[in-house]
Design a protein around this motif. Structure first.
Motif, PDB file in Angstrom:
ATOM      1  N   GLN A 529       0.827  -1.200   0.000  1.00  0.00           N
ATOM      2  CA  GLN A 529       0.000   0.000   0.000  1.00  0.00           C
ATOM      3  C   GLN A 529       0.870   1.262   0.000  1.00  0.00           C
ATOM      4  N   GLU A 530       0.276   2.343  -0.418  1.00  0.00           N
ATOM      5  CA  GLU A 530       0.961   3.630  -0.436  1.00  0.00           C
ATOM      6  C   GLU A 530       0.218   4.602   0.469  1.00  0.00           C
ATOM      7  N   THR A 531       0.961   5.511   1.065  1.00  0.00           N
ATOM      8  CA  THR A 531       0.353   6.554   1.882  1.00  0.00           C
ATOM      9  C   THR A 531       0.505   7.881   1.136  1.00  0.00           C
ATOM     10  N   VAL A 532      -0.618   8.496   0.785  1.00  0.00           N
ATOM     11  CA  VAL A 532      -0.616   9.731  -0.001  1.00  0.00           C
ATOM     12  C   VAL A 532      -1.600  10.720   0.593  1.00  0.00           C
ATOM     13  N   THR A 533      -1.471  11.989   0.154  1.00  0.00           N
ATOM     14  CA  THR A 533      -2.421  13.031   0.544  1.00  0.00           C
ATOM     15  C   THR A 533      -3.133  13.526  -0.710  1.00  0.00           C
ATOM     16  N   LEU A 534      -4.438  13.525  -0.659  1.00  0.00           N
ATOM     17  CA  LEU A 534      -5.265  13.928  -1.790  1.00  0.00           C
ATOM     18  C   LEU A 534      -6.142  15.118  -1.402  1.00  0.00           C
ATOM     19  N   LEU A 535      -6.359  15.996  -2.365  1.00  0.00           N
ATOM     20  CA  LEU A 535      -7.334  17.071  -2.187  1.00  0.00           C
ATOM     21  C   LEU A 535      -8.555  16.715  -3.044  1.00  0.00           C
ATOM     22  N   ILE A 536      -9.643  16.444  -2.404  1.00  0.00           N
ATOM     23  CA  ILE A 536     -10.843  15.974  -3.084  1.00  0.00           C
ATOM     24  C   ILE A 536     -11.878  17.097  -3.097  1.00  0.00           C
ATOM     25  N   PRO A 537     -12.211  17.623  -4.271  1.00  0.00           N
ATOM     26  CA  PRO A 537     -13.232  18.672  -4.345  1.00  0.00           C
ATOM     27  C   PRO A 537     -14.550  18.202  -3.731  1.00  0.00           C
ATOM     28  N   ASN A 540     -16.826  15.960  -5.647  1.00  0.00           N
ATOM     29  CA  ASN A 540     -16.495  14.528  -5.799  1.00  0.00           C
ATOM     30  C   ASN A 540     -16.625  13.781  -4.474  1.00  0.00           C
ATOM     31  N   GLY A 541     -17.711  14.045  -3.786  1.00  0.00           N
ATOM     32  CA  GLY A 541     -17.909  13.394  -2.481  1.00  0.00           C
ATOM     33  C   GLY A 541     -17.983  11.886  -2.564  1.00  0.00           C
ATOM     34  N   ASN A 542     -18.382  11.362  -3.758  1.00  0.00           N
ATOM     35  CA  ASN A 542     -18.455   9.905  -3.916  1.00  0.00           C
ATOM     36  C   ASN A 542     -17.076   9.271  -3.827  1.00  0.00           C
ATOM     37  N   VAL A 543     -16.026   9.984  -4.266  1.00  0.00           N
ATOM     38  CA  VAL A 543     -14.652   9.456  -4.162  1.00  0.00           C
ATOM     39  C   VAL A 543     -14.238   9.359  -2.696  1.00  0.00           C
ATOM     40  N   LEU A 544     -14.580  10.390  -1.928  1.00  0.00           N
ATOM     41  CA  LEU A 544     -14.252  10.368  -0.495  1.00  0.00           C
ATOM     42  C   LEU A 544     -14.969   9.215   0.204  1.00  0.00           C
ATOM     43  N   GLN A 557      -9.114  16.758   6.687  1.00  0.00           N
ATOM     44  CA  GLN A 557      -9.195  18.189   7.010  1.00  0.00           C
ATOM     45  C   GLN A 557     -10.006  18.909   5.928  1.00  0.00           C
ATOM     46  N   TYR A 558     -10.959  19.708   6.364  1.00  0.00           N
ATOM     47  CA  TYR A 558     -11.820  20.440   5.420  1.00  0.00           C
ATOM     48  C   TYR A 558     -11.199  21.801   5.109  1.00  0.00           C
ATOM     49  N   GLU A 559     -11.024  22.088   3.800  1.00  0.00           N
ATOM     50  CA  GLU A 559     -10.436  23.342   3.350  1.00  0.00           C
ATOM     51  C   GLU A 559     -11.396  24.025   2.360  1.00  0.00           C
ATOM     52  N   ALA A 560     -11.014  25.203   1.901  1.00  0.00           N
ATOM     53  CA  ALA A 560     -11.894  25.983   1.021  1.00  0.00           C
ATOM     54  C   ALA A 560     -12.163  25.254  -0.289  1.00  0.00           C
ATOM     55  N   ASP A 561     -11.126  24.572  -0.843  1.00  0.00           N
ATOM     56  CA  ASP A 561     -11.269  23.959  -2.168  1.00  0.00           C
ATOM     57  C   ASP A 561     -11.745  22.501  -2.112  1.00  0.00           C
ATOM     58  N   GLY A 562     -11.836  21.958  -0.930  1.00  0.00           N
ATOM     59  CA  GLY A 562     -12.253  20.563  -0.825  1.00  0.00           C
ATOM     60  C   GLY A 562     -11.735  19.924   0.457  1.00  0.00           C
ATOM     61  N   THR A 563     -11.793  18.602   0.484  1.00  0.00           N
ATOM     62  CA  THR A 563     -11.354  17.849   1.672  1.00  0.00           C
ATOM     63  C   THR A 563      -9.961  17.286   1.433  1.00  0.00           C
ATOM     64  N   ARG A 564      -9.043  17.644   2.322  1.00  0.00           N
ATOM     65  CA  ARG A 564      -7.681  17.129   2.238  1.00  0.00           C
ATOM     66  C   ARG A 564      -7.617  15.872   3.119  1.00  0.00           C
ATOM     67  N   VAL A 565      -7.254  14.727   2.515  1.00  0.00           N
ATOM     68  CA  VAL A 565      -7.188  13.479   3.279  1.00  0.00           C
ATOM     69  C   VAL A 565      -5.830  12.822   3.092  1.00  0.00           C
ATOM     70  N   GLY A 582      -8.161  13.483 -11.312  1.00  0.00           N
ATOM     71  CA  GLY A 582      -7.068  14.097 -12.053  1.00  0.00           C
ATOM     72  C   GLY A 582      -5.791  14.050 -11.233  1.00  0.00           C
ATOM     73  N   ALA A 583      -4.636  14.062 -11.925  1.00  0.00           N
ATOM     74  CA  ALA A 583      -3.348  13.942 -11.239  1.00  0.00           C
ATOM     75  C   ALA A 583      -3.088  15.089 -10.286  1.00  0.00           C
ATOM     76  N   GLY A 584      -3.737  16.245 -10.518  1.00  0.00           N
ATOM     77  CA  GLY A 584      -3.511  17.403  -9.650  1.00  0.00           C
ATOM     78  C   GLY A 584      -4.044  17.223  -8.244  1.00  0.00           C
ATOM     79  N   ALA A 585      -4.858  16.210  -8.049  1.00  0.00           N
ATOM     80  CA  ALA A 585      -5.403  15.967  -6.710  1.00  0.00           C
ATOM     81  C   ALA A 585      -4.352  15.382  -5.772  1.00  0.00           C
ATOM     82  N   LEU A 586      -3.283  14.834  -6.347  1.00  0.00           N
ATOM     83  CA  LEU A 586      -2.224  14.224  -5.529  1.00  0.00           C
ATOM     84  C   LEU A 586      -1.326  15.328  -5.002  1.00  0.00           C
ATOM     85  N   MET A 587      -1.459  15.638  -3.710  1.00  0.00           N
ATOM     86  CA  MET A 587      -0.763  16.777  -3.120  1.00  0.00           C
ATOM     87  C   MET A 587       0.671  16.440  -2.713  1.00  0.00           C
TER      88      MET A 587
END
Length: 591
Positions: A529-537, A540-544, A557-565, A582-587
């Motif tokens: 498994q991998e441990t990553v941080t994603l910003l989910i708009p 896209n609540g279904n992805v979360l 953590q809830y931020e202005a642009d989405g949920t950071r997990v 999209g690849a930009g979600a990978l923080m």
């Protein structure tokens, strides 16, 4: 066989009385009304008391004619010590019709440690009523006694009286004195292997409650087929046992029925048991769960079945103590057909309980909770390690087989996430095959775990050989190729702990080395498994939701642009999420 005062009683009457041995009593029934009626009728016909002994598993073990005070109880001094019940209830008749228990009955209950003592009034061929008594807690140097009211045999509260036996099992331990050397069985040990093997046998005997009074090591490449150690050595053993007043002689290997019978003849009445019987006895004492007790009984029966004709003193009708405890005790009179039928019933019940465990295991797999199993030689410190890692309070004693029933606890990892830690029964050299087979469903917890911790007592000079025993049993279970971590425990007990490549050295009692162990466990169970941080708009609540269901969310953590997990998940699941986000979600990559 009918025992006691049979003088003047017709053989036809004794034959009819003997048919009562064939009655099978359900485990939730104290005594069927038809059985009590039959006892009363026989008692009136011969105008004598009749006593019957019934095991905890519902088998009629003994029928004796004569007063309760005159029954030959010569073997009963070998039963459990004052902390244990005999696992046998005594039901006897009172000709004349009065079912009230006498002072002699109560004294016998206390002296013989019966599960219960019951009296049935018998008059004019019928039962007039029944009264029972159960032992209570130890107060003022004696066990208290709980007396029931006299009731009709047809209104006997079967379940309530069996529940009273279960309560008595607990109550007699309250305030009970520790066994003295006089109360303990005096055991003489005999082996062919080595001093180390005899030393382990001594620890087993002490765990079972015996006092070791002597040992004999006869070095032979193979056991003598008739007497295990040879006839001359057996005669020498007989003299040694007499000199030390030994009650029981324990042999370090399995004995055949012929060897057992021959040795009992030579040893002049001393009880003869082998290593397997001793281990089964310890298991019978320590099994707490229903499944554990069923598995012990199945193992006892599987071992006894081919040896029924060979047993003498060790399986006598009123024998007790080491080797005769548990549901499988005292079965010399039980024929093979009935044993096989009981074994089939036990397997069916165990399979049902195993099915329930499979359902629980399926729920764990659905929830993606990794399972780590503690396996190792008995007394390696597995229960102490489980307690230290999980904060549990599982019994951890410096005794062999302190843990019998599997225990499961959640453990949190320092870097997030958790796993289930399972404590299993310890293995031992010459582990009886009957036990491995009977406990196979329980040992599946180890075979199906995601990771095995092979716990060894590093302070034991023989720990590498013990590890070989563990690996051999795991191979039998089909778990020899599971991912595993070697754990060398008890390093606090030695100046220079051994160096074993890849092993983690710890002290479970003092907490040393546990951080390293947890880190290694985390690396193993989350290796894919991998441990990553994603910003989910937020759109896209279904992805979360999918990540919460199918991955391990470590931070959110809830931020202005989405949920950071911060999430731990397999690469395929990460790719699926990124294909939507999209690849930009990978923080960042926190792995």
């Amino acid at each position: 066989m009918i025992y006691g005062n049979k003088e003047g009683i017709r053989d036809s009457m004794l034959a009819k009385l003997e048919t009562l041995y064939d009655i099978e009593i359900p485990t939730e029934v104290f005594a069927p009304a038809e059985l009590l009626d039959a006892l009363a009728a026989f008692s009136c016909a011969i105008n004598r008391e009749i006593s019957m002994y019934i095991s905890r598993s519902g088998e009629v073990l003994d029928i004796t004619i004569g007063g309760i005070s005159s029954v030959d109880l010569k073997d009963m001094h070998l039963r459990r010590n004052t902390k244990r019940l005999s696992m046998v209830r005594c039901i006897h008749t009172h000709p004349g019709g009065n079912p009230q228990l006498s002072d002699v009955d109560i004294s016998s209950l206390r002296a013989m440690r019966f599960d219960a003592m019951a009296a049935v009034g018998a008059k004019d061929g019928y039962a007039t009523g029944i009264q029972s008594a159960f032992l209570g807690s130890y107060v003022g140097g004696v066990n208290q006694v709980h007396l029931t009211n006299i009731v009709s045999i047809h209104k006997l509260p079967q379940r309530a009286w069996m529940d009273a036996i279960e309560r008595a099992d607990d109550e007699v331990l309250i305030g009970a004195p520790n066994s003295t050397q006089e109360e303990q069985e005096r055991a003489f040990l005999v082996g062919l292997d080595s001093d180390e093997s005899l030393l382990e046998l001594a620890r087993l005997a002490e765990t079972a409650g015996a006092q070791v009074v002597g040992t004999m090591l006869q070095r032979k490449t193979r056991p003598d087929t008739a007497t295990y150690i040879g006839s001359g050595k057996a005669d020498e053993l007989s003299l040694a046992c007499q000199a030390r007043d030994a009650d029981v002689v324990i042999f370090d290997d399995e004995l055949s029925g012929v060897q057992t019978r021959n040795l009992e003849d030579i040893l002049r009445g001393a009880k003869v048991i082998d290593r397997t019987t001793l281990i089964l006895d310890i298991f019978a004492q320590r099994a707490q769960s229903r499944e554990g007790r069923l598995q012990v009984e199945l193992a006892q029966m599987a071992y006894q079945l081919p040896r029924l004709l060979g047993h003498g003193v060790a399986m006598s009708r009123l024998g007790g103590g080491i080797g005769t405890r548990g549901p499988g005790e005292t079965r010399l009179e039980m024929d093979r057909r009935r044993i096989r039928r009981r074994m089939n019933d036990l397997r069916r019940e165990i399979d049902e309980l195993s099915g329930q465990r499979s359902l629980r295991r399926a729920r764990r797999e659905k929830n993606k909770v990794p399972v780590v199993a503690l396996v190792g030689y008995t007394n390696a410190g597995k229960s102490t390690l489980l307690n230290t890692l999980s904060g549990a309070d599982v019994l951890a004693e410096d005794k062999l087989f302190a843990t019998l029933d599997p225990v499961m606890r959640r453990v949190s990892l320092p870097d997030g996430g958790e796993f289930l830690l399972v404590d299993t029964v310890g293995f031992i050299r010459k582990l009886p095959h009957a036990l491995v087979d009977a406990f196979r469903s329980t040992l599946e917890e180890a075979a199906l775990a995601d990771l095995l911790l092979i716990v060894s007592d590093a302070s034991n000079d023989d720990f590498m050989r013990q590890r070989e025993v563990v690996m051999g049993v795991l191979g039998e279970l089909g778990a020899g190729d599971k991912p595993m971590i070697d754990v060398l425990n008890k390093i606090d007990k030695m100046e220079t702990p051994p160096q074993v490549p890849g092993a983690v050295r710890i002290s479970a009692a003092q907490g040393a080395g546990l951080d390293t162990l947890l880190r290694k466990i985390s690396e193993q169970i989350f290796a894919a498994q991998e441990t990553v941080t994603l910003l989910i708009p937020y759109s896209n609540g279904n992805v979360l939701s999918d990540l919460h269901a199918n991955a391990t969310v470590l931070e959110e953590q809830y931020e202005a642009d989405g949920t950071r997990v911060k999430v731990r998940l397999e690469r395929a699941k990460l790719d699926r999420a990124l294909s939507i986000l999209g690849a930009g979600a990978l923080m960042e990559d926190a792995g």
